[in-house]
Design a protein around this motif. Structure first.
Motif, PDB file in Angstrom:
ATOM      1  N   UNK A 196      49.135  86.348  79.215  1.00  0.00           N
ATOM      2  CA  UNK A 196      47.711  86.156  79.451  1.00  0.00           C
ATOM      3  C   UNK A 196      47.470  86.110  80.956  1.00  0.00           C
ATOM      4  N   UNK A 197      46.549  86.897  81.410  1.00  0.00           N
ATOM      5  CA  UNK A 197      46.234  86.883  82.837  1.00  0.00           C
ATOM      6  C   UNK A 197      44.871  86.209  83.045  1.00  0.00           C
ATOM      7  N   UNK A 198      44.727  85.679  84.236  1.00  0.00           N
ATOM      8  CA  UNK A 198      43.481  85.034  84.620  1.00  0.00           C
ATOM      9  C   UNK A 198      42.848  85.828  85.740  1.00  0.00           C
ATOM     10  N   UNK A 199      41.561  85.831  85.767  1.00  0.00           N
ATOM     11  CA  UNK A 199      40.848  86.451  86.875  1.00  0.00           C
ATOM     12  C   UNK A 199      40.633  85.398  87.962  1.00  0.00           C
ATOM     13  N   UNK A 200      40.263  85.848  89.140  1.00  0.00           N
ATOM     14  CA  UNK A 200      39.930  84.928  90.221  1.00  0.00           C
ATOM     15  C   UNK A 200      38.775  84.025  89.785  1.00  0.00           C
ATOM     16  N   UNK A 201      37.781  84.608  89.138  1.00  0.00           N
ATOM     17  CA  UNK A 201      36.650  83.827  88.627  1.00  0.00           C
ATOM     18  C   UNK A 201      37.151  82.691  87.739  1.00  0.00           C
ATOM     19  N   UNK A 202      37.984  83.011  86.764  1.00  0.00           N
ATOM     20  CA  UNK A 202      38.464  82.003  85.811  1.00  0.00           C
ATOM     21  C   UNK A 202      39.335  80.943  86.471  1.00  0.00           C
ATOM     22  N   UNK A 203      40.012  81.312  87.545  1.00  0.00           N
ATOM     23  CA  UNK A 203      40.871  80.366  88.251  1.00  0.00           C
ATOM     24  C   UNK A 203      40.081  79.368  89.095  1.00  0.00           C
ATOM     25  N   UNK A 204      38.833  79.692  89.399  1.00  0.00           N
ATOM     26  CA  UNK A 204      38.071  78.858  90.325  1.00  0.00           C
ATOM     27  C   UNK A 204      36.788  78.291  89.719  1.00  0.00           C
ATOM     28  N   UNK A 205      35.932  79.155  89.254  1.00  0.00           N
ATOM     29  CA  UNK A 205      34.544  78.784  88.969  1.00  0.00           C
ATOM     30  C   UNK A 205      34.377  77.759  87.839  1.00  0.00           C
ATOM     31  N   UNK A 206      34.955  77.945  86.651  1.00  0.00           N
ATOM     32  CA  UNK A 206      34.685  76.977  85.577  1.00  0.00           C
ATOM     33  C   UNK A 206      35.091  75.537  85.909  1.00  0.00           C
ATOM     34  N   UNK A 207      36.201  75.367  86.594  1.00  0.00           N
ATOM     35  CA  UNK A 207      36.631  74.006  86.920  1.00  0.00           C
ATOM     36  C   UNK A 207      35.765  73.402  88.018  1.00  0.00           C
ATOM     37  N   UNK A 208      35.326  74.206  88.966  1.00  0.00           N
ATOM     38  CA  UNK A 208      34.405  73.682  89.975  1.00  0.00           C
ATOM     39  C   UNK A 208      33.099  73.245  89.313  1.00  0.00           C
ATOM     40  N   UNK A 209      32.604  74.039  88.367  1.00  0.00           N
ATOM     41  CA  UNK A 209      31.400  73.650  87.634  1.00  0.00           C
ATOM     42  C   UNK A 209      31.633  72.315  86.924  1.00  0.00           C
TER      43      UNK A 209
END
Length: 172
Positions: A1-14
């Motif tokens: 499973x790969x993660x995008x840069x978006x998924x690595x940063x944005x949801x957790x910051x939110x």
């Protein structure tokens, strides 16, 4: 499973920006003067709660803005000391992060940017994804943890689940 840069940063910051609004709501009802809370530091050589809360915005929304323009500098303006202003600013940052598209954030990969601090003659080049993952994301969590720690130190009733906020479970 790969993660995008978006998924690595944005949801957790939110997640943490939303949680931070809750910490401030709890602080507003704790009976401690707002100015006292805003100026509290963990130790003399650290910046106060107001700066820590604002830095969550700097290293989330500000980091994305820096990625867009290819340059990021520290926010040296005076941080607000009114708790409601801080809470609303975290809410606005949360909304800004929610409005980001996966495509835009992922388009930052392989970009170039600079961390600049002209007053100290600092200019550090980064690949944009490395700036976001190795500079802004750790800074975001440092300032969030410090803000939370200051409130706990002052007696605001918060627990670990308050720090973590709304988890992204398969039950939700």
């Amino acid at each position: 499973m790969s993660f995008s840069l978006y998924e690595a940063i944005v949801p957790t910051m939110i997640q943490i920006l939303q949680a931070g609004q809750g910490w401030i709501a709890s602080a507003k009802s704790c009976g401690i003067a707002e100015e006292e809370l805003a100026q509290t530091r963990l130790i003399e050589d650290m910046l106060p709660f107001s700066y820590q809360a604002r830095s969550m915005i700097t290293h989330s929304v500000g980091a994305i803005e820096g990625a867009r323009k290819g340059s990021f500098s520290p926010d040296l303006e005076e941080a607000p000391t009114d708790l409601e202003t801080m809470r609303l600013a975290l809410g606005a940052a949360e909304n800004t992060m929610r409005a980001l598209s996966k495509g835009e954030v992922d388009s930052f990969i392989d970009g170039e940017m600079h961390f600049t601090f002209p007053a100290r003659e600092i200019d550090i080049p980064f690949a944009t994804e490395d700036f976001l993952l190795s500079f802004s994301q750790p800074n975001f969590f440092f300032h969030a943890t410090t803000a939370y720690g200051i409130l706990r130190m002052k007696g605001v009733k918060l627990g670990k689940t308050a720090f973590m906020g709304q988890l992204r479970t398969t039950l939700s």
